[in-house]
Write a protein that holds these residues in place. Structure first.
Motif, PDB file in Angstrom:
ATOM      1  N   ASP A  89      49.676 -43.874   7.229  1.00 60.83           N
ATOM      2  CA  ASP A  89      49.454 -44.694   6.040  1.00 60.83           C
ATOM      3  C   ASP A  89      48.159 -45.471   6.250  1.00 60.83           C
ATOM      4  O   ASP A  89      48.154 -46.539   6.852  1.00 60.83           O
ATOM      5  N   LEU A  90      47.037 -44.888   5.790  1.00 64.23           N
ATOM      6  CA  LEU A  90      45.720 -45.522   5.936  1.00 64.23           C
ATOM      7  C   LEU A  90      45.544 -46.600   4.874  1.00 64.23           C
ATOM      8  O   LEU A  90      45.970 -46.421   3.736  1.00 64.23           O
ATOM      9  N   CYS A  91      44.873 -47.693   5.227  1.00 61.63           N
ATOM     10  CA  CYS A  91      44.699 -48.815   4.298  1.00 61.63           C
ATOM     11  C   CYS A  91      46.066 -49.192   3.745  1.00 61.63           C
ATOM     12  O   CYS A  91      46.278 -49.272   2.536  1.00 61.63           O
ATOM     13  N   ILE A 106      38.409 -46.281   9.084  1.00 63.36           N
ATOM     14  CA  ILE A 106      37.358 -45.406   9.625  1.00 63.36           C
ATOM     15  C   ILE A 106      37.297 -45.549  11.145  1.00 63.36           C
ATOM     16  O   ILE A 106      37.196 -44.551  11.868  1.00 63.36           O
ATOM     17  N   ARG A 107      37.360 -46.774  11.620  1.00 67.14           N
ATOM     18  CA  ARG A 107      37.349 -46.995  13.075  1.00 67.14           C
ATOM     19  C   ARG A 107      38.561 -46.334  13.733  1.00 67.14           C
ATOM     20  O   ARG A 107      38.450 -45.684  14.773  1.00 67.14           O
ATOM     21  N   PHE A 108      39.722 -46.465  13.111  1.00 66.39           N
ATOM     22  CA  PHE A 108      40.933 -45.830  13.629  1.00 66.39           C
ATOM     23  C   PHE A 108      40.729 -44.320  13.751  1.00 66.39           C
ATOM     24  O   PHE A 108      41.103 -43.711  14.760  1.00 66.39           O
ATOM     25  N   LEU A 109      40.129 -43.717  12.731  1.00 57.76           N
ATOM     26  CA  LEU A 109      39.940 -42.264  12.710  1.00 57.76           C
ATOM     27  C   LEU A 109      38.844 -41.778  13.655  1.00 57.76           C
ATOM     28  O   LEU A 109      38.640 -40.581  13.798  1.00 57.76           O
ATOM     29  N   HIS A 110      38.152 -42.694  14.303  1.00 60.81           N
ATOM     30  CA  HIS A 110      37.210 -42.319  15.353  1.00 60.81           C
ATOM     31  C   HIS A 110      37.866 -42.377  16.727  1.00 60.81           C
ATOM     32  O   HIS A 110      37.218 -42.134  17.743  1.00 60.81           O
ATOM     33  N   GLY A 111      39.170 -42.681  16.755  1.00 61.82           N
ATOM     34  CA  GLY A 111      39.924 -42.687  18.004  1.00 61.82           C
ATOM     35  C   GLY A 111      40.421 -41.295  18.342  1.00 61.82           C
ATOM     36  O   GLY A 111      39.998 -40.296  17.764  1.00 61.82           O
ATOM     37  N   LEU A 170      36.296 -45.637  -0.275  1.00 63.44           N
ATOM     38  CA  LEU A 170      36.511 -44.976   1.017  1.00 63.44           C
ATOM     39  C   LEU A 170      37.123 -43.581   0.935  1.00 63.44           C
ATOM     40  O   LEU A 170      37.311 -42.937   1.963  1.00 63.44           O
ATOM     41  N   TRP A 171      37.414 -43.065  -0.242  1.00 62.31           N
ATOM     42  CA  TRP A 171      38.147 -41.803  -0.346  1.00 62.31           C
ATOM     43  C   TRP A 171      37.429 -40.656   0.359  1.00 62.31           C
ATOM     44  O   TRP A 171      38.035 -39.958   1.166  1.00 62.31           O
ATOM     45  N   THR A 172      36.179 -40.439   0.043  1.00 59.54           N
ATOM     46  CA  THR A 172      35.444 -39.315   0.621  1.00 59.54           C
ATOM     47  C   THR A 172      35.276 -39.466   2.131  1.00 59.54           C
ATOM     48  O   THR A 172      35.589 -38.534   2.878  1.00 59.54           O
ATOM     49  N   PRO A 173      34.813 -40.628   2.653  1.00 53.28           N
ATOM     50  CA  PRO A 173      34.680 -40.730   4.115  1.00 53.28           C
ATOM     51  C   PRO A 173      36.008 -40.577   4.858  1.00 53.28           C
ATOM     52  O   PRO A 173      36.052 -39.951   5.913  1.00 53.28           O
TER      53      PRO A 173
END
Length: 191
Positions: free
Chosen positions: A54-56, A107-112, A130-133
């Motif tokens: 569950d992002l954001c 975004i930071r989480f998804l760089h983990g 933020l949808w596209t990134p």
């Protein structure tokens, strides 16, 4: 079409009728009961045992609804500390052990280190675009199982670039909000 701040209700499953405390903060838009009911009717056949992201997350209503209806675990990601704290407090009060909150930017989480999820909720604050990134990072970063489903909630009429191997499964509108469930294919689906 959003519930007002204060309290919102889980509408199905083991936690049905449980209330979630919602902080009164600008930009926090809990997904309405009507939209959640529609979404989880779509998800029912595939929800049991799935690991969800569950992002954001905001209030966490989508992820908690998924746990209530049979998801194995949900990772919540919420950058606003007060909102993440309220979400964590709700999980403790509801005795939900299968939910974990990361108080950080999505975004930071998804760089983990990636962990593949079978279901992802993308419902960021509309002003952040933020949808596209988020979609690109999910697809390129190894965060999705081969047959993952991705729920996207955005302003009606917004043009966004989603990965070409995400095919729309179902969609609807509620006022100025468009909500859609995508199915991910490992390869591009045939037309």
């Amino acid at each position: 079409m959003r519930a007002s701040p204060g309290r919102i209700r889980i509408i199905g499953g083991q936690l049905r009728n449980s209330r979630l405390d919602v902080p009164d903060l600008p930009g926090l838009r809990p997904t309405s009961e009507r939209v959640r009911e529609t979404l989880f009717n779509w998800l029912t056949p595939t929800l049991a045992g799935v690991r969800a992201l569950d992002l954001c997350a905001g209030t966490g209503a989508l992820g908690i609804e998924a746990l209530s209806r049979g998801a194995a675990a949900v990772q919540f990601v919420e950058p606003e500390r007060a909102v993440a704290q309220a979400l964590g407090d709700n999980l403790v009060r509801l005795k939900v052990a299968a939910g974990e909150v990361a108080a950080m930017d999505a975004i930071r989480f998804l760089h983990g280190s990636p962990q593949p999820f079978g279901l992802v909720f993308i419902d960021p604050p509309f002003a952040l675009q933020l949808w596209t990134p988020l979609a690109q990072r999910l697809e390129q970063g190894g965060w999705l199982t081969d047959a993952a489903q991705v729920y996207v909630e955005a302003p009606r009429g917004l043009s966004m670039e989603l990965p070409s191997n995400w095919a729309i499964h179902r969609e609807g509108h509620a006022g100025e909000v468009r909500y859609a469930l995508y199915r991910r294919f490992r390869h591009l689906p045939l037309s």
